[in-house]
Design a protein around this motif. Structure first.
Motif, mmCIF file in Angstrom:
data_model
loop_
_atom_site.group_PDB
_atom_site.id
_atom_site.type_symbol
_atom_site.label_atom_id
_atom_site.label_comp_id
_atom_site.label_asym_id
_atom_site.label_seq_id
_atom_site.Cartn_x
_atom_site.Cartn_y
_atom_site.Cartn_z
ATOM 1 N N GLN A 82 0.807 -1.217 0.000
ATOM 2 C CA GLN A 82 0.000 0.000 0.000
ATOM 3 C C GLN A 82 0.844 1.272 0.000
ATOM 4 O OE1 GLN A 82 -3.459 -0.423 -0.333
ATOM 5 N NE2 GLN A 82 -2.680 -2.484 -0.605
ATOM 6 N N ASN A 83 2.078 1.189 -0.492
ATOM 7 C CA ASN A 83 2.928 2.368 -0.638
ATOM 8 C C ASN A 83 2.767 2.917 -2.043
ATOM 9 O OD1 ASN A 83 4.174 2.310 1.968
ATOM 10 N ND2 ASN A 83 5.323 0.533 1.281
ATOM 11 N N ARG A 84 2.868 4.220 -2.153
ATOM 12 C CA ARG A 84 2.738 4.908 -3.428
ATOM 13 C C ARG A 84 4.093 5.471 -3.855
ATOM 14 N NH1 ARG A 84 -1.782 4.333 -0.890
ATOM 15 N NH2 ARG A 84 -3.800 4.535 -1.908
ATOM 16 N N PRO A 85 4.227 5.910 -5.103
ATOM 17 C CA PRO A 85 5.513 6.454 -5.541
ATOM 18 C C PRO A 85 6.042 7.572 -4.650
ATOM 19 C CG PRO A 85 4.140 6.051 -7.446
ATOM 20 C CD PRO A 85 3.278 5.806 -6.226
ATOM 21 N N LEU A 107 5.013 16.056 -6.718
ATOM 22 C CA LEU A 107 4.161 17.065 -6.074
ATOM 23 C C LEU A 107 3.580 18.020 -7.114
ATOM 24 C CD1 LEU A 107 6.245 17.852 -2.872
ATOM 25 C CD2 LEU A 107 4.090 16.571 -3.008
ATOM 26 N N ARG A 108 4.406 18.458 -8.055
ATOM 27 C CA ARG A 108 3.913 19.361 -9.111
ATOM 28 C C ARG A 108 2.877 18.682 -9.999
ATOM 29 N NH1 ARG A 108 9.249 20.407 -9.185
ATOM 30 N NH2 ARG A 108 9.612 19.288 -11.135
ATOM 31 N N MET A 109 3.006 17.391 -10.186
ATOM 32 C CA MET A 109 2.075 16.660 -11.042
ATOM 33 C C MET A 109 0.789 16.267 -10.321
ATOM 34 S SD MET A 109 3.231 16.496 -14.102
ATOM 35 C CE MET A 109 3.923 18.116 -13.909
ATOM 36 N N GLY A 110 0.732 16.502 -9.014
ATOM 37 C CA GLY A 110 -0.512 16.275 -8.292
ATOM 38 C C GLY A 110 -0.586 15.025 -7.448
ATOM 39 N N ALA A 111 0.562 14.448 -7.087
ATOM 40 C CA ALA A 111 0.538 13.261 -6.216
ATOM 41 C C ALA A 111 -0.110 13.618 -4.878
ATOM 42 C CB ALA A 111 1.953 12.734 -5.994
ATOM 43 N N ASP A 112 -0.850 12.703 -4.343
ATOM 44 C CA ASP A 112 -1.585 12.902 -3.091
ATOM 45 C C ASP A 112 -0.637 12.769 -1.900
ATOM 46 O OD1 ASP A 112 -3.411 13.047 -1.052
ATOM 47 O OD2 ASP A 112 -4.723 11.479 -1.840
ATOM 48 N N THR A 113 -0.499 13.859 -1.131
ATOM 49 C CA THR A 113 0.399 13.856 0.040
ATOM 50 C C THR A 113 -0.290 13.356 1.301
ATOM 51 O OG1 THR A 113 -0.170 16.147 0.528
ATOM 52 C CG2 THR A 113 1.788 15.767 -0.815
ATOM 53 N N GLY A 114 -1.588 13.284 1.285
ATOM 54 C CA GLY A 114 -2.322 12.930 2.498
ATOM 55 C C GLY A 114 -2.594 11.451 2.681
ATOM 56 N N VAL A 115 -2.327 10.655 1.665
ATOM 57 C CA VAL A 115 -2.648 9.241 1.744
ATOM 58 C C VAL A 115 -1.566 8.504 2.535
ATOM 59 C CG1 VAL A 115 -1.554 8.622 -0.444
ATOM 60 C CG2 VAL A 115 -3.489 7.306 0.374
#
Length: 146
Positions: free
Chosen positions: A68-71, A88-96
Motif C-alpha cells: 500500500q505504498n505509493r511512488p 508534487l507538481r504533477m498532483g501526487a496525493d500527500t495525504g494518503v
C-alpha cells in the motif's frame, strides 16, 4: 518483470516509448510480484523522463504496491528530491497513508512521516521535508493524471 518494467528500471525512455507504441503486450498497468508497475519503478529509480512518459500514457500517479505504498512514499524514503518535487507538481496525493511499513522501517503513514523516519543525510532530509510540508494542493497541477 516485463520488458517495460526493465526499461523503466534502467531509465531507457526511448525503449519505453518503443514498447508502449509498438508492442501490443506492453501493459503500463501490469504489476510485478511486489505490486509495482513500470511507473512506480521509474519513480523509485528517479527517472523523471520515463515517469513523465508513462504518466502521459495513462499511468496512475498514486499507484500502490502490495504494501500500500505509493511512488511519493518510496521517493521520500529514498531521498529522490527531484522526483519528490516532480510528483508534487504533477498532483501526487500527500495525504494518503501507507498501511504497512517499508522494509527496515517501523513507520507507516503519509509521505511526510516516511521522510521524517528515513535515514537520509540531514541537508537532503530537510529539503525533502520542506517540500512535503510546503506542498499546497492548490499550487499543484489543476489536471490530475489517473
Amino acid at each position: 518483470m516485463t520488458p517495460l518494467m526493465f526499461a523503466a528500471d534502467q531509465g531507457h525512455d526511448f525503449m519505453i516509448r518503443l514498447l508502449v507504441n509498438q508492442s501490443p503486450h506492453a501493459d503500463i498497468r501490469h504489476k510485478d510480484s511486489l505490486g509495482c508497475d513500470a511507473f512506480y519503478i521509474a519513480c523509485a529509480r528517479g527517472h523523471i523522463l520515463c515517469a513523465s512518459y508513462l504518466l502521459g500514457c495513462g499511468a496512475d500517479i498514486n499507484t500502490i504496491n502490495s504494501k500500500q505504498n505509493r511512488p511519493l512514499h518510496v521517493v521520500a524514503k529514498l531521498g529522490k528530491k527531484d522526483m519528490v518535487g516532480w510528483l508534487l507538481r504533477m498532483g501526487a496525493d500527500t495525504g494518503v497513508s501507507s498501511t504497512q511499513p517499508f522494509d527496515g522501517m517501523g513507520v507507516k503513514g503519509p509521505p511526510l512521516e516516511i521522510a521524517k523516519a528515513s535515514c537520509l543525510p540531514p541537508s537532503l532530509g530537510a529539503q525533502i521535508l520542506e517540500m512535503l510540508e510546503r506542498s499546497d494542493p492548490d499550487s499543484r497541477r489543476a489536471v490530475r493524471y489517473t
